[in-house]
Write a protein that holds these residues in place. Sequence first.
Motif, PDB file in Angstrom:
ATOM      1  N   ALA A   1     -63.736 -17.081 -26.598  1.00 50.42           N
ATOM      2  CA  ALA A   1     -64.705 -16.023 -26.854  1.00 50.42           C
ATOM      3  C   ALA A   1     -64.202 -14.657 -26.411  1.00 50.42           C
ATOM      4  N   PHE A   2     -63.543 -14.594 -25.263  1.00 47.61           N
ATOM      5  CA  PHE A   2     -63.191 -13.304 -24.694  1.00 47.61           C
ATOM      6  C   PHE A   2     -61.691 -13.053 -24.595  1.00 47.61           C
ATOM      7  N   GLY A   3     -60.874 -14.052 -24.888  1.00 43.42           N
ATOM      8  CA  GLY A   3     -59.441 -13.837 -24.841  1.00 43.42           C
ATOM      9  C   GLY A   3     -58.879 -13.744 -23.443  1.00 43.42           C
ATOM     10  N   ARG A   4     -59.673 -14.043 -22.448  1.00 41.59           N
ATOM     11  CA  ARG A   4     -59.229 -13.962 -21.055  1.00 41.59           C
ATOM     12  C   ARG A   4     -60.008 -14.986 -20.238  1.00 41.59           C
ATOM     13  N   THR A   5     -59.477 -15.302 -19.054  1.00 49.34           N
ATOM     14  CA  THR A   5     -60.162 -16.203 -18.137  1.00 49.34           C
ATOM     15  C   THR A   5     -60.780 -15.398 -17.002  1.00 49.34           C
ATOM     16  N   LEU A   6     -61.241 -16.078 -15.967  1.00 50.42           N
ATOM     17  CA  LEU A   6     -61.865 -15.413 -14.835  1.00 50.42           C
ATOM     18  C   LEU A   6     -60.915 -14.425 -14.169  1.00 50.42           C
ATOM     19  N   ASP A   7     -59.615 -14.636 -14.313  1.00 56.34           N
ATOM     20  CA  ASP A   7     -58.644 -13.727 -13.715  1.00 56.34           C
ATOM     21  C   ASP A   7     -58.750 -12.317 -14.261  1.00 56.34           C
ATOM     22  N   ARG A   8     -59.358 -12.167 -15.435  1.00 60.60           N
ATOM     23  CA  ARG A   8     -59.491 -10.851 -16.048  1.00 60.60           C
ATOM     24  C   ARG A   8     -60.853 -10.223 -15.799  1.00 60.60           C
ATOM     25  N   VAL A   9     -61.694 -10.896 -15.048  1.00 63.96           N
ATOM     26  CA  VAL A   9     -62.986 -10.325 -14.668  1.00 63.96           C
ATOM     27  C   VAL A   9     -62.792  -9.529 -13.386  1.00 63.96           C
ATOM     28  N   ASP A  10     -63.144  -8.255 -13.420  1.00 60.59           N
ATOM     29  CA  ASP A  10     -62.974  -7.393 -12.253  1.00 60.59           C
ATOM     30  C   ASP A  10     -64.199  -7.386 -11.347  1.00 60.59           C
ATOM     31  N   ALA A  11     -65.366  -7.460 -11.933  1.00 65.57           N
ATOM     32  CA  ALA A  11     -66.604  -7.430 -11.143  1.00 65.57           C
ATOM     33  C   ALA A  11     -67.730  -8.016 -11.972  1.00 65.57           C
ATOM     34  N   PHE A  12     -68.777  -8.410 -11.302  1.00 62.54           N
ATOM     35  CA  PHE A  12     -69.939  -8.916 -12.027  1.00 62.54           C
ATOM     36  C   PHE A  12     -71.215  -8.543 -11.281  1.00 62.54           C
ATOM     37  N   ALA A  13     -72.291  -8.522 -12.028  1.00 61.29           N
ATOM     38  CA  ALA A  13     -73.636  -8.365 -11.477  1.00 61.29           C
ATOM     39  C   ALA A  13     -74.527  -9.334 -12.234  1.00 61.29           C
ATOM     40  N   ALA A  14     -75.380 -10.040 -11.538  1.00 65.57           N
ATOM     41  CA  ALA A  14     -76.274 -10.998 -12.176  1.00 65.57           C
ATOM     42  C   ALA A  14     -77.636 -10.909 -11.508  1.00 65.57           C
ATOM     43  N   ALA A  15     -78.665 -11.224 -12.277  1.00 66.92           N
ATOM     44  CA  ALA A  15     -80.022 -11.134 -11.726  1.00 66.92           C
ATOM     45  C   ALA A  15     -80.927 -12.164 -12.375  1.00 66.92           C
ATOM     46  N   GLY A  16     -81.945 -12.569 -11.614  1.00 70.48           N
ATOM     47  CA  GLY A  16     -82.938 -13.495 -12.130  1.00 70.48           C
ATOM     48  C   GLY A  16     -82.596 -14.946 -11.874  1.00 70.48           C
ATOM     49  N   PHE A  17     -83.526 -15.802 -12.252  1.00 73.03           N
ATOM     50  CA  PHE A  17     -83.358 -17.241 -12.160  1.00 73.03           C
ATOM     51  C   PHE A  17     -83.611 -17.834 -13.544  1.00 73.03           C
ATOM     52  N   HIS A  18     -82.969 -18.964 -13.799  1.00 71.91           N
ATOM     53  CA  HIS A  18     -83.245 -19.667 -15.043  1.00 71.91           C
ATOM     54  C   HIS A  18     -84.736 -20.018 -15.093  1.00 71.91           C
ATOM     55  N   PRO A  19     -85.417 -19.780 -16.226  1.00 76.33           N
ATOM     56  CA  PRO A  19     -84.884 -19.462 -17.549  1.00 76.33           C
ATOM     57  C   PRO A  19     -84.862 -17.987 -17.891  1.00 76.33           C
ATOM     58  N   ALA A  20     -84.936 -17.094 -16.914  1.00 75.99           N
ATOM     59  CA  ALA A  20     -84.879 -15.662 -17.173  1.00 75.99           C
ATOM     60  C   ALA A  20     -83.774 -15.068 -16.317  1.00 75.99           C
ATOM     61  N   ALA A  21     -82.594 -14.943 -16.875  1.00 76.25           N
ATOM     62  CA  ALA A  21     -81.435 -14.476 -16.104  1.00 76.25           C
ATOM     63  C   ALA A  21     -80.510 -13.657 -16.990  1.00 76.25           C
ATOM     64  N   VAL A  22     -79.820 -12.701 -16.361  1.00 73.37           N
ATOM     65  CA  VAL A  22     -78.837 -11.858 -17.038  1.00 73.37           C
ATOM     66  C   VAL A  22     -77.626 -11.736 -16.126  1.00 73.37           C
ATOM     67  N   ALA A  23     -76.443 -11.790 -16.705  1.00 65.13           N
ATOM     68  CA  ALA A  23     -75.205 -11.565 -15.951  1.00 65.13           C
ATOM     69  C   ALA A  23     -74.319 -10.618 -16.747  1.00 65.13           C
ATOM     70  N   VAL A  24     -73.727  -9.657 -16.059  1.00 64.42           N
ATOM     71  CA  VAL A  24     -72.829  -8.697 -16.691  1.00 64.42           C
ATOM     72  C   VAL A  24     -71.494  -8.742 -15.965  1.00 64.42           C
ATOM     73  N   ALA A  25     -70.429  -9.029 -16.700  1.00 70.46           N
ATOM     74  CA  ALA A  25     -69.077  -9.055 -16.133  1.00 70.46           C
ATOM     75  C   ALA A  25     -68.258  -7.945 -16.766  1.00 70.46           C
ATOM     76  N   THR A  26     -67.534  -7.201 -15.954  1.00 70.65           N
ATOM     77  CA  THR A  26     -66.645  -6.167 -16.470  1.00 70.65           C
ATOM     78  C   THR A  26     -65.206  -6.609 -16.236  1.00 70.65           C
ATOM     79  N   GLY A  27     -64.344  -6.258 -17.180  1.00 65.48           N
ATOM     80  CA  GLY A  27     -62.945  -6.653 -17.061  1.00 65.48           C
ATOM     81  C   GLY A  27     -62.164  -6.297 -18.307  1.00 65.48           C
ATOM     82  N   SER A  28     -61.026  -6.939 -18.482  1.00 72.88           N
ATOM     83  CA  SER A  28     -60.172  -6.695 -19.637  1.00 72.88           C
ATOM     84  C   SER A  28     -60.248  -7.893 -20.566  1.00 72.88           C
ATOM     85  N   PHE A  29     -60.739  -7.661 -21.769  1.00 66.55           N
ATOM     86  CA  PHE A  29     -60.892  -8.730 -22.742  1.00 66.55           C
ATOM     87  C   PHE A  29     -60.207  -8.348 -24.045  1.00 66.55           C
ATOM     88  N   GLN A  30     -59.877  -9.323 -24.841  1.00 68.21           N
ATOM     89  CA  GLN A  30     -59.218  -9.073 -26.116  1.00 68.21           C
ATOM     90  C   GLN A  30     -60.265  -8.843 -27.191  1.00 68.21           C
TER      91      GLN A  30
END
Length: 369
Positions: free
Chosen positions: A121-150
């Motif tokens: 999906a992203f052309g990279r693994t966790l090694d290319r994730v620089d930072a993340f922010a996540a909030a909420g609990f299932h079934p209402a949750a959002v996560a945002v990861a920043t990094g270098s993707f293809q």
Amino acid sequence: MPWAPSLACAGRCAALVAALALAGAGAGCSSSDDGADATPTAPAAAPPRTEPASGPAAARTRLHGALERLPDVPELRRHVLFGDLAALRRAYGDGWNRSRLAGVWLPDALLAADRRPWREAFGRTLDRVDAFAAAGFHPAAVAVATGSFQAGAIRASLRRAGFARRGASSSGARTGRSTRRRPPAASCSRRSTGWSCRASASSASTTALARAAAAAGPTLGERPDLTAAADALGQVTAAAIQDAELVRPPAGTPTRVIATREASIVGVGVEDRAGAGATLRIALVYGSEEDARAEAAALDGDTLAAADLPGAGDRRLGDVATGWRAEAVGRAVRLEAALAPGEGVGVWRSLLESGDLAVLVYSSSAVIR
């Protein structure tokens, strides 16, 4: 360009909605939650969020920036996770390996980041994730990861999932073709494997949350209690912030609470500096600066060190970290200590999950303001 899903996406969107932002272009699943027959359309690409100018620039941290990447939705305000993987890699240098993630609480959306679906999906693994922010609990949750993707991998993945491209210009909208020949140079660079883009990849558990994550609008960075906790935690490499109501001792365990005032938010995190040691920080947010100053005076180092941990047998807070000190930071109290020798850097998470931090929560009736 925005991406709109075809009907084939409707079922998958209910389980996991991916919203990708590439150099000002948004992507999100906008099919209806009930799987209606009408062909869905994606909302217009939103302009990038800008950081608020309030507060001294020197006081801003990466945690503040993480809060600003999360939409201000009531379901997301009670629990926030943050991780700065790029800072950890810099700290450990040549000694970096995956075991260093022991001090990071990964959100569910990143637990499978090294598996094939993520790579495709992203052309990279966790090694290319620089930072993340996540909030909420299932079934209402959002996560945002920043990094270098293809970029190519992301687009191909969206197509396989049933998404179709919609152009941003009028001609692009009519033809369904992109008017751009390549990603903007400001955010992407040419690699032998294709274009590698600095991007944010966000996952959401519902279509509505995916839309909120992709749209411009209020963010958790504008919630006073959450930003007060971020002020107190400072530059951490990993942290969690949550409603004090959720911090409870293990059932049936007598707990002597050393706090004397009601907190609305409890935050805990660690600054992992590799060979230079690690600092454990706890943030307690109160209703006023006066309350914070009074509580900081009451929670002296000796009192903190002697606090019993209800979920850890005979252990005390002083066994986990040494040199405890309390300081008022606006409406919050910052509790800080050096992690004890031999103590795992992930102990901050266990303190929260086990209910040990209940010794610092006077009341469980607080609500985030």
